[in-house]
Design a protein around this motif. Structure first.
Motif, mmCIF file in Angstrom:
data_model
loop_
_atom_site.group_PDB
_atom_site.id
_atom_site.type_symbol
_atom_site.label_atom_id
_atom_site.label_comp_id
_atom_site.label_asym_id
_atom_site.label_seq_id
_atom_site.Cartn_x
_atom_site.Cartn_y
_atom_site.Cartn_z
ATOM 1 N N ASN A 146 -6.802 -6.674 0.410
ATOM 2 C CA ASN A 146 -5.747 -5.984 -0.335
ATOM 3 C C ASN A 146 -6.281 -5.421 -1.650
ATOM 4 N N GLN A 181 0.836 -1.201 0.000
ATOM 5 C CA GLN A 181 0.000 0.000 0.000
ATOM 6 C C GLN A 181 0.874 1.257 0.000
ATOM 7 N N TYR A 209 -8.270 -2.283 -0.986
ATOM 8 C CA TYR A 209 -7.418 -1.125 -0.741
ATOM 9 C C TYR A 209 -6.912 -0.533 -2.061
ATOM 10 N N ARG A 221 -10.486 -0.869 3.215
ATOM 11 C CA ARG A 221 -9.667 -1.858 3.920
ATOM 12 C C ARG A 221 -10.210 -2.123 5.326
ATOM 13 N N ALA A 236 -9.568 4.241 0.133
ATOM 14 C CA ALA A 236 -8.784 3.012 0.291
ATOM 15 C C ALA A 236 -8.742 2.565 1.746
ATOM 16 N N ARG A 237 -8.524 3.496 2.647
ATOM 17 C CA ARG A 237 -8.453 3.137 4.073
ATOM 18 C C ARG A 237 -9.792 2.637 4.581
#
Length: 660
Positions: A515, A472, A518, A501, A497-498
């Protein structure tokens, strides 16, 4: 002939020629309403320096004397000094105007600078007219003529307004002559002269300058589009040359009105040319930006694809570092257009092995038997070598022997990646000897960041398989290096993305899916690169038409990512990130179970991220508002089961970091 003397001669010839042309339009002895030499002299002073004043003085003086000898024959001492005074008037005006106008460079479409330029032109034209007419008055013992002063003033002022910006822009945007451009220029110049001669001579029935000057405008627009800036002052000079050859129609027209109309027309031509040149330049820059953006996007996808390969289970450095080196070597070569050749080497304490080459013969290079001491190891930054032969000689290489095994090149960039304390990878990228391009500062900056990134990458993993968190970090760095997004888009991508995830982890999804979520969050807006910047960055709400254009970005992102097998799952997530559970989303209006559950995680993450930070068109929303919106959109934008789970996660601190 040395260059300074050559330049002096060029200035001398130009000023003599323009003085002779200007003297074809006299009014009351020395006052000329078409007087290009002042404007050109000021431009030469601005672009080449004050040394041009000497050549300008003698050029104007010789031009006046030649004109007088041609038409009057004899030359008295008072008349000689009158011409000296006229030349001094030009030099004084040039020196003062050049000094005052230096602060106005570079020429732009700035209204304030334009007003200052007109003010300076008016002032120095008045000064030159006063000096010049005083000389005429003393030489001829005639009374000072305001009428002659007025003509002189107008001639100088129009000369400055017309020719100074034209010549300055020709210098500023100098373009080396190219065969196809020269042919086009010759055609335009020929047409300009023929039309000018035809209109002024009235050789063609029913055609004259007053009624048919519009015939020049297509030529002006074509010149602005197809030709360099130098075509403007050359075209203006040819126009005046045609008029000088034909002569002035003294019996038919009022001379003052005729010459004033010509000056006004030429000034209008300059304005039209500059405006169209500016418009065409803006359009070309936008086109170039689109091409650069497309290139950067391809680089991003390529780099991400390479990263997946390097960090996958089958690509451990311990087992196959040479294969990793080859991938990196070719990835960087594909990203930078300037390079023609290259070589990738593995350097240990006792030997050098050429792993791969582009253009050069790898086997021949390995047969030389280089020692590690012949190469630079551990470079902190890329080394730009501008003289390849000199550098090779300084570093102990047999230059003649070396160049029998490689393609001839003139420039190189070297940089090193440390695999472990005893092993380095060294990359050499070369520009062919016959190539016209050079390594740019932007390329060196790009390679510097690539080197820092890769050294950090290998330092963190050192013979170990890379973890998801490190991947990442790598992706974030790649986005920054390639410069794909602006700061706000980059932050939004990080937020999505955070969230994706964290939601995936809270739902206990498998590590591979987490993954992928993310990475999908990082690149979910990559398709916006195909949307005009003014729409992406618009500070207010989009119009209906703009919104329709913006709706294309999920499909554009999918098209960019899908060619890579590694990124195909992520590509499908990107395609769906604006779909809705009720089928009212875009780009395809999928609904319900037609959209995979993991894609809904990206969708809901994007919704939360858009509300948790201020956007161009909406303020930051409170946690309560976000929870209410998710509940309201249950079974509309996303499944109610996911909505309720995420609301519970918010209660447990999912988005607290937005508010601390």
């Amino acid at each position: 002939m040395n260059k300074p003397l050559q330049k002096q001669c060029i200035v001398l010839v130009v000023t003599i020629s323009l003085t002779l042309i200007g003297n074809a339009f006299p009014r009351d002895i020395q006052s000329n309403v078409v007087w290009a030499v002042n404007g050109v002299a000021i431009a030469l002073y601005l672009m080449m320096g004050k040394w041009t004043l000497l050549s300008t003085f003698f050029g104007v003086l010789i031009g006046h004397l030649l004109n007088h000898m041609i038409w009057a024959g004899s030359l008295s001492l008072p008349i000689f000094f009158m011409h000296v005074n006229s030349a001094m008037a030009v030099v004084v005006a040039t020196g003062i105007a050049g000094t005052l106008m230096k602060g106005l460079l570079p020429i732009t479409m700035d209204i304030k600078k334009l007003a200052q330029f007109i003010g300076i032109a008016t002032m120095v034209a008045a000064l030159a007219a006063t000096i010049g007419n005083s000389g005429v008055h003393l030489a001829s013992e005639a009374t000072f003529s305001f009428k002659a002063w007025r003509f002189w003033f107008l001639g100088d002022m129009f000369g400055i307004l017309i020719f100074t910006p034209a010549v300055v822009m020709a210098f500023t945007h100098h373009a080396p002559p190219k065969r196809n451009v020269i042919v086009r220029e010759a055609m335009i110049y020929g047409l300009t002269f023929m039309i000018s001669f035809g209109l002024f001579s009235q050789m063609v029935p029913f055609l004259d300058f007053f009624a048919h000057k519009f015939l020049f405008f297509p030529l002006v627009i074509v010149a602005a589009y197809k030709l360099p800036y130098r075509s403007l002052p050359i075209g203006l000079t040819l126009f005046l040359l045609a008029l000088a050859i034909v002569g002035l129609p003294l019996e038919t027209f009022d001379l003052y009105f005729y010459l004033f109309d010509i000056n006004g027309f030429l000034l209008f031509v300059v304005i039209i040319f500059m405006v169209f040149k500016y418009v065409f330049s803006v359009l070309e820059n936008r086109q170039r930006e689109l091409l650069n953006t497309e290139s950067r996007t391809k680089n991003l996808v390529h780099a991400m694809d390479m990263l997946f390969d390097i960090s996958s289970d089958s690509f451990i450095l311990r087992d196959d570092s040479d294969a990793v080196a080859k991938k990196i070597f070719h990835m960087i070569y594909d990203m930078v257009e300037e390079f023609d050749y290259g070589a990738c080497m593995r350097i240990t304490s006792d030997n050098v092995i050429f792993i791969d080459t582009i253009g050069h013969n790898k086997d021949h290079l390995n047969s030389i038997g280089f020692e590690a001491s012949n190469f630079v190891q551990g470079l902190d930054a890329p080394k730009h070598i501008t003289d390849a032969r000199a550098w090779l000689r300084e570093n102990g290489h047999n230059v003649d022997d070396f160049f029998t095994h490689v393609k001839p090149y003139k420039e190189s960039v070297l940089f090193t990646i440390e695999i472990d304390p005893h092993t380095h990878l060294e990359f050499s990228y070369d520009i062919a000897k016959e190539a016209s391009n050079h390594v740019t500062p932007e390329t060196l900056d790009f390679l510097t960041r690539i080197q820092q990134l890769l050294n950090g990458f290998f330092e963190n993993q050192r013979l170990l398989e890379q973890s998801g968190a490190e991947k990442q970090q790598m992706v974030r760095a790649l986005l920054e290096i390639i410069g794909l997004f602006d700061a706000s888009t980059h932050q939004h991508s990080e937020d999505v993305a955070r969230l994706a995830r964290d939601i995936g982890e809270a739902l206990h999804l498998d590590p591979v899916t987490i993954n992928e979520l993310y990475w999908a969050g990082i690149v979910h807006d990559i398709g916006k690169i195909g949307v005009p910047r003014h729409i992406v960055n618009k500070p207010s709400r989009l119009t209906l038409k703009e919104y329709e254009i913006m709706q294309r970005h999920p499909a554009l992102g999918y098209e960019l990512l899908k060619p890579s097998e590694n990124l195909r799952t992520i590509a499908h997530m990107v395609f769906d990130h604006h779909q809705r559970y009720d089928g009212l989303g875009y780009p395809e209006g999928l609904k319900g179970d037609e959209i995979p559950f993991t894609h809904y995680i990206l969708i809901i993450s994007e919704v939360i991220a858009s509300m948790a930070r201020a956007q161009n068109y909406s303020p930051k929303q409170s946690i309560t508002t976000i929870k209410h919106e998710l509940t309201r959109e249950a079974d509309k934008a996303f499944p109610s089961s996911l909505a309720s789970s995420v609301v519970e996660m918010i209660d447990n601190g999912l988005i607290d970091h937005f508010y601390t």
